[in-house]
Design an enzyme around this catalytic site. Structure first.
Site, mmCIF file in Angstrom:
data_model
loop_
_atom_site.group_PDB
_atom_site.id
_atom_site.type_symbol
_atom_site.label_atom_id
_atom_site.label_comp_id
_atom_site.label_asym_id
_atom_site.label_seq_id
_atom_site.Cartn_x
_atom_site.Cartn_y
_atom_site.Cartn_z
ATOM 1 N N ASP A 83 -3.846 1.323 10.694
ATOM 2 C CA ASP A 83 -3.634 2.726 10.354
ATOM 3 C C ASP A 83 -3.826 3.656 11.541
ATOM 4 O O ASP A 83 -4.835 4.327 11.678
ATOM 5 C CB ASP A 83 -4.512 3.174 9.181
ATOM 6 C CG ASP A 83 -3.905 4.396 8.497
ATOM 7 O OD1 ASP A 83 -3.026 5.027 9.103
ATOM 8 O OD2 ASP A 83 -4.312 4.715 7.370
ATOM 9 N N GLY B 262 0.836 -1.202 0.000
ATOM 10 C CA GLY B 262 0.000 0.000 0.000
ATOM 11 C C GLY B 262 0.862 1.239 0.000
ATOM 12 O O GLY B 262 1.976 1.235 0.503
ATOM 13 N N LYS C 95 6.068 -0.709 7.600
ATOM 14 C CA LYS C 95 5.595 0.636 7.309
ATOM 15 C C LYS C 95 6.789 1.578 7.323
ATOM 16 O O LYS C 95 7.587 1.565 8.269
ATOM 17 C CB LYS C 95 4.577 1.039 8.377
ATOM 18 C CG LYS C 95 3.719 2.208 7.970
ATOM 19 C CD LYS C 95 2.482 2.285 8.842
ATOM 20 C CE LYS C 95 1.567 3.390 8.377
ATOM 21 N NZ LYS C 95 0.325 3.431 9.120
ATOM 22 N N ASP D 145 -9.990 7.738 11.880
ATOM 23 C CA ASP D 145 -10.158 7.321 10.478
ATOM 24 C C ASP D 145 -10.634 5.876 10.425
ATOM 25 O O ASP D 145 -10.141 5.071 9.639
ATOM 26 C CB ASP D 145 -8.841 7.507 9.717
ATOM 27 C CG ASP D 145 -9.044 7.472 8.200
ATOM 28 O OD1 ASP D 145 -10.204 7.499 7.744
ATOM 29 O OD2 ASP D 145 -8.039 7.394 7.479
ATOM 30 N N ARG E 117 -11.630 0.359 4.935
ATOM 31 C CA ARG E 117 -10.311 0.359 4.265
ATOM 32 C C ARG E 117 -9.170 0.287 5.276
ATOM 33 O O ARG E 117 -8.050 -0.050 4.917
ATOM 34 C CB ARG E 117 -10.162 1.613 3.385
ATOM 35 C CG ARG E 117 -10.193 2.907 4.153
ATOM 36 C CD ARG E 117 -10.083 4.163 3.306
ATOM 37 N NE ARG E 117 -10.383 5.333 4.151
ATOM 38 C CZ ARG E 117 -11.593 5.799 4.386
ATOM 39 N NH1 ARG E 117 -12.632 5.252 3.797
ATOM 40 N NH2 ARG E 117 -11.792 6.820 5.205
ATOM 41 N N ASN E 118 -9.452 0.635 6.539
ATOM 42 C CA ASN E 118 -8.433 0.602 7.585
ATOM 43 C C ASN E 118 -8.577 -0.575 8.541
ATOM 44 O O ASN E 118 -8.036 -0.561 9.639
ATOM 45 C CB ASN E 118 -8.435 1.918 8.369
ATOM 46 C CG ASN E 118 -7.839 3.046 7.555
ATOM 47 O OD1 ASN E 118 -6.958 2.809 6.723
ATOM 48 N ND2 ASN E 118 -8.317 4.262 7.773
#
Ligand code: ADE
Length: 320
Positions: A199, A32, A60, A181, A185-186
């Site tokens: 995230d 990602g 990450k 958030d 998607r997270n």
């Protein structure tokens, strides 16, 4: 405890509990990429954290052109992950590579074999799913890639998803973490349909659960945002509950796009006037009632995560 980033020269204090040698990471494909940086698939060799052997991990890291703001964010994310501890329903830290300086910081986390929940739900839509399909005029629907395990999802799976995310959020809230958030998607999907909240790039540890803090910068996931977050940048455990309600809607539409037809500039007025998304076809009236309980205008009136855990636990035990 706090690391104040001031240029590349500053080294991050060596923390033997977490430090993992970069030489023992074999980097692979990019999983990602975002404004924040990127996540790369890797093999951690020689054992990491409690793993004794080689293990696939996600790393990450920042991009070449990362700004100081992004460096600070990743450092803060590392601090948050180190201090909150492990939980089954959050993406856990396995190690860090810190000794090349803040700009070359690596956060090594648990790798999710099945990607993010939004895409996972969408690839598991059956051919009979007649809601919001992009190619309804076409005679044949695109067939899902054959390498995917296409066992259809059950009502129990969907309930389990909602339950697990509520568990993860209950834990984060108990650690005074506001996610800001929360969206499908997270959420990452692991083997055996274990879900973990990911995230932490936008998360902030706050002094008190009811303390509101303004977000200074960054993207704004408006369709997931509580009215007070939209209007006043007021984020709290209760604005996370609102987003959780939108996440429930995503689950029960198998990865639908919330409020897709609502223009951004009309959103706040509509929500204040009491407009709410209707019951998705796969959701029961009880589930929709829970969604509405997450979307109450007054943050104080929204269901707490502890109550959401109890509700979904009950729905699960009532399910077959
Ligand atoms: N994409 C972003 N983070 C990931 C992770 N931990 N595992 C798999 N894919 C990811």
């Amino acid at each position: 405890e706090n690391i104040f980033y001031s240029g590349d020269k500053l080294n991050i204090p060596f923390d033997a509990k977490w430090e993992f040698p970069k030489e023992r990471l074999e980097l692979g494909d990019i999983l990602g990429e975002g404004a924040f940086g990127k996540v790369v698939k890797a093999m951690a060799t020689g054992g990491i954290c409690s793993y004794q052997t080689n293990v696939t991990v996600a790393v990450k890291m920042l991009k070449e052109d990362a700004t100081e703001y992004e460096v600070r964010n990743l450092l803060e994310e590392m601090q948050v992950m180190k201090t909150i501890g492990a939980h089954k329903n959050i993406v856990n830290l396995l190690g860090t590579c810190t000794q090349d300086g803040p700009r070359y910081l690596y956060l090594v986390v648990e790798y999710a074999a099945h990607g993010n929940l939004r895409d996972f739900l969408r690839t598991h839509r059956g051919q009979e799913y007649g809601y919001e399909l992009p190619h309804q005029h076409m005679k044949t629907l695109p067939t899902p890639p054959s390498h995917l395990d296409m066992k259809p999802l059950t009502q129990k799976d969907l309930l389990s998803f909602c339950y697990q995310i509520a568990r993860g959020m209950e834990y984060l809230t108990s650690k005074k973490i506001v996610h800001r958030d929360l969206a499908a998607r997270n959420i990452l999907v692991y083997d055996d349909l274990v879900l973990k909240i990911a995230d932490f790039g936008l998360t902030r540890k706050v002094a008190d659960q009811d303390y509101y803090r303004k977000m200074t910068n960054g993207r704004v996931p408006v369709k997931w945002m509580a009215p007070e977050a939209l209007h006043d940048h007021k984020y709290s455990a209760k604005s996370d509950v609102w987003s959780y309600g939108v996440l429930l809607w995503e689950v029960y539409t198998l990865g639908g796009s919330p409020l897709a037809t609502v223009p951004m500039e009309k959103l706040l007025d509509l929500l204040r006037a009491g407009y709410r998304m209707e019951k998705p076809p796969y959701a029961s009236y009880e589930i929709h009632t829970v969604m509405l309980g997450c979307w109450r205008l007054n943050p104080k009136d929204r269901l707490p995560f502890a109550e959401l855990v109890v509700q979904f636990d009950k729905f699960l035990s009532d399910c077959k």
